[in-house]
Design a protein around this motif. Structure first.
Motif, PDB file in Angstrom:
ATOM      1  N   LEU A 119      10.195   6.612  -0.699  1.00 16.96           N
ATOM      2  CA  LEU A 119       9.145   6.001   0.116  1.00 16.96           C
ATOM      3  C   LEU A 119       9.791   5.320   1.312  1.00 16.96           C
ATOM      4  N   GLN A 120       9.136   5.391   2.457  1.00 16.91           N
ATOM      5  CA  GLN A 120       9.654   4.771   3.664  1.00 16.91           C
ATOM      6  C   GLN A 120       8.619   3.811   4.206  1.00 16.91           C
ATOM      7  N   GLU A 121       9.087   2.654   4.616  1.00 13.07           N
ATOM      8  CA  GLU A 121       8.189   1.665   5.186  1.00 13.07           C
ATOM      9  C   GLU A 121       7.775   2.095   6.588  1.00 13.07           C
ATOM     10  N   THR A 122       6.468   2.042   6.864  1.00 11.06           N
ATOM     11  CA  THR A 122       5.974   2.513   8.160  1.00 11.06           C
ATOM     12  C   THR A 122       6.273   1.517   9.282  1.00 11.06           C
ATOM     13  N   GLU A 123       6.228   0.216   8.976  1.00 11.66           N
ATOM     14  CA  GLU A 123       6.538  -0.814   9.973  1.00 11.66           C
ATOM     15  C   GLU A 123       7.357  -1.910   9.303  1.00 11.66           C
ATOM     16  N   THR A 171       0.850  -1.180   0.000  1.00 16.65           N
ATOM     17  CA  THR A 171       0.000   0.000   0.000  1.00 16.65           C
ATOM     18  C   THR A 171       0.887   1.232   0.000  1.00 16.65           C
ATOM     19  N   LEU A 172       0.646   2.138  -0.953  1.00 13.20           N
ATOM     20  CA  LEU A 172       1.385   3.394  -1.013  1.00 13.20           C
ATOM     21  C   LEU A 172       0.516   4.479  -0.387  1.00 13.20           C
ATOM     22  N   ASP A 173       1.041   5.148   0.618  1.00 16.32           N
ATOM     23  CA  ASP A 173       0.291   6.137   1.380  1.00 16.32           C
ATOM     24  C   ASP A 173       0.652   7.547   0.932  1.00 16.32           C
ATOM     25  N   PHE A 174       0.050   8.005  -0.183  1.00 21.93           N
ATOM     26  CA  PHE A 174       0.194   9.392  -0.614  1.00 21.93           C
ATOM     27  C   PHE A 174      -0.837   9.686  -1.677  1.00 21.93           C
ATOM     28  N   ASN A 175      -1.079  10.981  -1.898  1.00 14.91           N
ATOM     29  CA  ASN A 175      -1.981  11.395  -2.964  1.00 14.91           C
ATOM     30  C   ASN A 175      -1.336  12.555  -3.714  1.00 14.91           C
ATOM     31  N   GLY A 176      -1.997  13.036  -4.751  1.00 16.25           N
ATOM     32  CA  GLY A 176      -1.454  14.095  -5.589  1.00 16.25           C
ATOM     33  C   GLY A 176      -1.135  15.366  -4.819  1.00 16.25           C
ATOM     34  N   LYS A 177      -1.953  15.690  -3.826  1.00 20.37           N
ATOM     35  CA  LYS A 177      -1.699  16.886  -3.020  1.00 20.37           C
ATOM     36  C   LYS A 177      -0.407  16.734  -2.220  1.00 20.37           C
ATOM     37  N   ASN A 178      -0.197  15.556  -1.626  1.00 17.48           N
ATOM     38  CA  ASN A 178       1.044  15.300  -0.883  1.00 17.48           C
ATOM     39  C   ASN A 178       2.247  15.358  -1.814  1.00 17.48           C
ATOM     40  N   LEU A 179       2.070  14.842  -3.019  1.00 18.78           N
ATOM     41  CA  LEU A 179       3.164  14.807  -3.986  1.00 18.78           C
ATOM     42  C   LEU A 179       3.584  16.211  -4.374  1.00 18.78           C
ATOM     43  N   ALA A 180       2.620  17.094  -4.585  1.00 20.70           N
ATOM     44  CA  ALA A 180       2.917  18.465  -5.006  1.00 20.70           C
ATOM     45  C   ALA A 180       3.620  19.263  -3.919  1.00 20.70           C
ATOM     46  N   LYS A 181       3.288  19.017  -2.657  1.00 20.71           N
ATOM     47  CA  LYS A 181       3.894  19.822  -1.591  1.00 20.71           C
ATOM     48  C   LYS A 181       4.988  19.083  -0.830  1.00 20.71           C
ATOM     49  N   SER A 182       5.437  17.930  -1.332  1.00 21.20           N
ATOM     50  CA  SER A 182       6.517  17.198  -0.673  1.00 21.20           C
ATOM     51  C   SER A 182       7.829  17.951  -0.801  1.00 21.20           C
ATOM     52  N   LYS A 183       8.685  17.763   0.184  1.00 25.93           N
ATOM     53  CA  LYS A 183       9.956  18.485   0.159  1.00 25.93           C
ATOM     54  C   LYS A 183      10.899  17.875  -0.882  1.00 25.93           C
ATOM     55  N   GLN A 184      11.640  18.770  -1.563  1.00 30.05           N
ATOM     56  CA  GLN A 184      12.641  18.350  -2.539  1.00 30.05           C
ATOM     57  C   GLN A 184      13.864  17.843  -1.775  1.00 30.05           C
ATOM     58  N   ASP A 244       1.807  -8.065   4.480  1.00 28.33           N
ATOM     59  CA  ASP A 244       1.421  -6.838   3.778  1.00 28.33           C
ATOM     60  C   ASP A 244       2.356  -5.723   4.203  1.00 28.33           C
ATOM     61  N   ARG A 245       2.607  -4.797   3.272  1.00 26.83           N
ATOM     62  CA  ARG A 245       3.538  -3.703   3.552  1.00 26.83           C
ATOM     63  C   ARG A 245       2.873  -2.372   3.242  1.00 26.83           C
TER      64      ARG A 245
END
Length: 155
Positions: free
Chosen positions: A79-83, A4-17, A91-92
């Motif tokens: 991407l970083q694994e949460t657990e 499962t990838l935990d992000f959406n387009g809004k997170n992608l646009a404002k993510s830090k470079q 499942d990851r």
């Protein structure tokens, strides 16, 4: 197993470079590092190898690298694994921690070239795009005509 990838387009646009380095090493650690002070400050341009080639060292081993861009039409994600997974079949879940448009690619003691496996992998995006382009009937007829011409010209 599902991922499962935990992000959406809004997170992608404002993510830090991110200032990203691809190193030919395995580092057993997962956390922040003061890369600017302890690594970037020692990066120098190596004009003896050509324009845009960089040098540095990691744990006494010489590094030679260059700045590479992510292929056109793509964006690099970290991407970083949460657990930590319990087993291989667990499942990851991965969350977005940053994005990048370019990165520094390093080799141990040799100038980066198109012969490097990693550089060849970056070229696969262009190859995949060329192979997935639709072929029209006109393109097919033109290619057949070219092949017939080449057959006539060869002895």
């Amino acid at each position: 197993m599902s991922i499962t990838l935990d992000f959406n387009g809004k997170n992608l646009a404002k993510s830090k470079q991110l200032d990203l380095h691809y190193l030919p090493a395995k580092i057993d650690g997962d956390g922040e590092a003061n890369v600017e002070q302890y690594f970037n400050n020692y990066t120098r341009e190596a004009t003896e190898f050509g324009s845009g080639i960089l040098t540095n060292a990691l744990r006494g081993y010489p590094l030679v690298g260059e700045q590479l861009k992510v292929p056109e039409g793509y964006r690099g994600l970290v991407l970083q694994e949460t657990e930590k997974p319990i087993s291989e079949s667990s499942d990851r879940q991965l969350r977005l921690t940053g994005v990048f448009g370019d990165f520094t690619y390093w080799n141990y003691d040799k100038v980066p070239s198109n012969g490097d496996a990693y550089r060849q992998a970056l070229l696969l995006a262009d190859v995949a795009q060329a192979l997935s382009q639709p072929i029209t009937e006109h393109d097919l007829e033109a290619e057949i005509a070219r092949n017939k011409e080449n057959a006539k010209e060869s002895p």
